[in-house]
Design an enzyme around this catalytic site. Structure first.
Site, PDB file in Angstrom:
ATOM      1  N   ASP A   1       8.131  36.809 -65.109  1.00 25.77           N
ATOM      2  CA  ASP A   1       7.127  37.568 -64.347  1.00 25.77           C
ATOM      3  C   ASP A   1       7.136  39.032 -64.760  1.00 25.77           C
ATOM      4  O   ASP A   1       6.082  39.660 -64.894  1.00 25.77           O
ATOM      5  CB  ASP A   1       7.382  37.433 -62.844  1.00 25.77           C
ATOM      6  CG  ASP A   1       6.499  38.406 -62.062  1.00 25.77           C
ATOM      7  OD1 ASP A   1       5.269  38.242 -62.131  1.00 25.77           O
ATOM      8  OD2 ASP A   1       7.029  39.339 -61.449  1.00 25.77           O
TER       9      ASP A   1
ATOM     10  N   ARG B   1       0.029  42.117 -68.301  1.00 28.52           N
ATOM     11  CA  ARG B   1      -1.224  42.170 -67.518  1.00 28.52           C
ATOM     12  C   ARG B   1      -1.669  43.609 -67.326  1.00 28.52           C
ATOM     13  O   ARG B   1      -2.861  43.924 -67.399  1.00 28.52           O
ATOM     14  CB  ARG B   1      -1.005  41.515 -66.142  1.00 28.52           C
ATOM     15  CG  ARG B   1      -0.980  40.006 -66.202  1.00 28.52           C
ATOM     16  CD  ARG B   1      -0.424  39.427 -64.905  1.00 28.52           C
ATOM     17  NE  ARG B   1      -1.095  39.914 -63.726  1.00 28.52           N
ATOM     18  CZ  ARG B   1      -0.529  40.007 -62.513  1.00 28.52           C
ATOM     19  NH1 ARG B   1       0.726  39.622 -62.326  1.00 28.52           N
ATOM     20  NH2 ARG B   1      -1.209  40.454 -61.502  1.00 28.52           N
TER      21      ARG B   1
ATOM     22  N   LYS C   1       8.999  35.269 -57.425  1.00 24.23           N
ATOM     23  CA  LYS C   1      10.186  36.042 -57.053  1.00 24.23           C
ATOM     24  C   LYS C   1      10.741  35.597 -55.700  1.00 24.23           C
ATOM     25  O   LYS C   1      11.942  35.548 -55.494  1.00 24.23           O
ATOM     26  CB  LYS C   1       9.831  37.534 -57.038  1.00 24.23           C
ATOM     27  CG  LYS C   1       9.624  38.069 -58.460  1.00 24.23           C
ATOM     28  CD  LYS C   1       9.102  39.486 -58.500  1.00 24.23           C
ATOM     29  CE  LYS C   1       7.640  39.569 -58.221  1.00 24.23           C
ATOM     30  NZ  LYS C   1       6.908  40.680 -58.784  1.00 24.23           N
TER      31      LYS C   1
ATOM     32  N   HIS D   1       8.246  39.045 -46.734  1.00 20.34           N
ATOM     33  CA  HIS D   1       7.794  39.851 -47.863  1.00 20.34           C
ATOM     34  C   HIS D   1       6.543  40.617 -47.476  1.00 20.34           C
ATOM     35  O   HIS D   1       5.657  40.075 -46.812  1.00 20.34           O
ATOM     36  CB  HIS D   1       7.478  38.956 -49.072  1.00 20.34           C
ATOM     37  CG  HIS D   1       6.999  39.735 -50.253  1.00 20.34           C
ATOM     38  ND1 HIS D   1       7.850  40.427 -51.086  1.00 20.34           N
ATOM     39  CD2 HIS D   1       5.751  39.980 -50.726  1.00 20.34           C
ATOM     40  CE1 HIS D   1       7.155  41.040 -52.019  1.00 20.34           C
ATOM     41  NE2 HIS D   1       5.879  40.783 -51.827  1.00 20.34           N
TER      42      HIS D   1
ATOM     43  N   SER E   1       2.846  35.671 -59.189  1.00 21.98           N
ATOM     44  CA  SER E   1       3.863  36.679 -59.498  1.00 21.98           C
ATOM     45  C   SER E   1       4.766  36.915 -58.283  1.00 21.98           C
ATOM     46  O   SER E   1       6.004  36.861 -58.376  1.00 21.98           O
ATOM     47  CB  SER E   1       3.137  37.974 -59.911  1.00 21.98           C
ATOM     48  OG  SER E   1       3.989  39.076 -59.874  1.00 21.98           O
TER      49      SER E   1
HETATM   50  N1  URA Z   1       3.147  42.723 -56.954  1.00 24.05           N
HETATM   51  C1  URA Z   1       3.727  41.784 -57.721  1.00 24.05           C
HETATM   52  O1  URA Z   1       4.921  41.503 -57.574  1.00 24.05           O
HETATM   53  N2  URA Z   1       2.985  41.165 -58.644  1.00 24.05           N
HETATM   54  C2  URA Z   1       1.680  41.436 -58.864  1.00 24.05           C
HETATM   55  O2  URA Z   1       1.067  40.835 -59.710  1.00 24.05           O
HETATM   56  C3  URA Z   1       1.087  42.417 -58.043  1.00 24.05           C
HETATM   57  C4  URA Z   1       1.847  43.039 -57.088  1.00 24.05           C
END
Ligand code: URA
Length: 416
Positions: free
Chosen positions: A161, A168, A187, A82, A183
């Site tokens: 999320d 947010r 994922k 990632h 976050s």
């Molecule tokens: N990318 C994400 O997936 N989440 C965040 O909070 C910031 C960047």
């Protein structure tokens, strides 16, 4: 248990239990907790932080809020990769066939890009015929048979999320390292990999502006990964200037193919690819020594195995491989505008953030989810930071479908 008690506890700096985190995530995802209450709790977390237990419990609750991808039918160890994002980022397109050619099983589901240029999936779709939306069974079959598949993410991954991220954004709580870490990791965990290598970027074209912040974020994500039983490693990458020389969807595919063929090796791109790949090979149990792993990858570029693996994947997913053999076949933009240096000197800056906005406006990226991407537009840099230029020399070429007036180097973020 109710949300008021949970908000009160966080407000008073008390640790939330696993059950309380799960209650919040489940009820908020179902729409049973109001946005203003969730906002109060998120602000409490933003201000007071989270303990390690809270961090992992929040992440796991978000990961479990939607589909969890089951990769257990794949033989071998799946290592996911990632990146927190970059400009000119074609790393996955080079790295994944490369490590696959060494024996790492690659089952990659990627998102589409929002802003900047497209994401990995958009870039792959610039190869005519390449299907990114194959069914999950075919995806797994491809990984088992040829060792690699790269597709788009269609499953409902971590919906909690998604909801919390927008909240947010609306309450100025995006810039929180624990919230960003949970976050991203929610994922990754929901995407099924047992082992994860993270590339955390910093600089003008990245989320984190300094190396210190990037390191903190990386360590927080590694902590979550390890607590959640996913062996996790990270590397830090500077993203002040774009990676490599090409920015834009099919322009980046062409650069990636040339790299895989061993025809070019932009230094910054090569470093990131080899570093990430060395860790992926190690996590897959195929090589303990990082330097040795890098040598094997370089060998597989030279002997054609990496490029052949990419061709095999593209063919398997319906892509027309004649485009890879002859890059001139890719569709081109209507105009190519050369940017010439107005003086002799050294390139001081190639601002990734300015270039990202510029190419996004040309149509290489999306402003809204539903926007279409123009695969042909973008920019090819001829120079990188530190290079010498003489007056009148070409420093970049803009690929565009819009007739444009004269462009100066500083308009596209290049400072001499
Ligand atoms: N990318 C994400 O997936 N989440 C965040 O909070 C910031 C960047």
């Amino acid at each position: 248990m109710n949300i008021l008690e949970i908000i009160e506890k966080k407000r008073d700096k008390k640790e939330l239990t696993k059950e309380e985190m799960e209650y919040f995530i489940q009820e908020y995802t179902k729409g049973k907790i109001a946005d203003y209450q969730a906002a109060a709790l998120i602000m409490g977390i933003y201000i007071n932080g989270m303990t390690d237990k809270e961090l992992v419990n929040l992440t796991m609750a978000m990961a479990n809020s939607g589909d969890i991808i089951d990769l257990s039918k794949i033989d071998g160890i799946i290592v996911d990769k990632h990146s927190t994002g970059g400009v000119g980022d074609k790393v996955s397109i080079i790295l994944l066939p490369l490590v696959s050619s060494v024996g790492v099983k690659v089952a990659k589901m990627s998102g589409r890009g929002l802003g900047f240029t497209g994401g990995t999936v958009d870039k792959l779709e610039s190869i005519p015929g390449y299907k990114t939306n194959i069914p999950e069974e075919e995806f797994i079959k491809n990984v088992n048979e040829i060792g690699i598949s790269m597709i788009s993410q269609t499953a409902n991954i971590a919906p909690a999320d998604k909801k919390i991220y927008s909240l947010r954004d609306a309450i100025s709580c995006v810039e929180s390292i624990p919230l960003i870490a949970s976050s991203i990791m929610s994922k990754k965990i929901a995407s099924g990999a047992a082992k994860i290598v993270l590339e955390v970027t910093y600089g003008k074209g990245a989320f984190m502006k300094t190396v210190e912040e990037a390191k903190k974020l990386a360590e927080e994500m590694v902590k979550i990964g390890n607590l959640a039983n996913r062996e996790t490693r990270y590397i830090l990458t500077s993203m002040d200037e774009p990676l490599g020389y090409a920015i834009g969807n099919n322009l980046e595919i062409k650069e990636a193919v040339q790299f895989l063929k061993g025809e070019i090796e932009p230094k910054d791109l090569k470093e990131v690819v080899l570093e990430l790949g060395a860790h992926m090979i190690k996590l897959a149990g195929l090589g303990e020594n990082l330097e040795e792993n890098k040598k094997i990858m370089l060998e597989n570029i030279k002997n054609g195995k990496a490029y052949n693996k990419f061709v095999e994947m593209v063919k398997r997913q319906g892509g027309d491989i004649s485009y890879l053999e002859n890059l001139e076949k890719f569709e081109k933009s209507k105009y190519e505008i050369d940017i010439l240096s107005e003086k002799t000197g050294k390139i001081k800056e190639v601002k990734a953030d300015v270039i990202a906005k510029y190419v996004c406006n040309l149509g290489a990226g999306r402003i809204r989810k539903e926007d279409n991407i123009d695969m042909t537009v973008g920019m090819i840099l001829n120079k990188k930071v530190g290079d010498v230029v003489t007056k009148g020399e070409k420093i970049a070429t803009i690929h565009t479908n819009k007739a444009t007036e004269k462009i100066k180097p500083e308009d596209i973020g290049i400072i001499i």
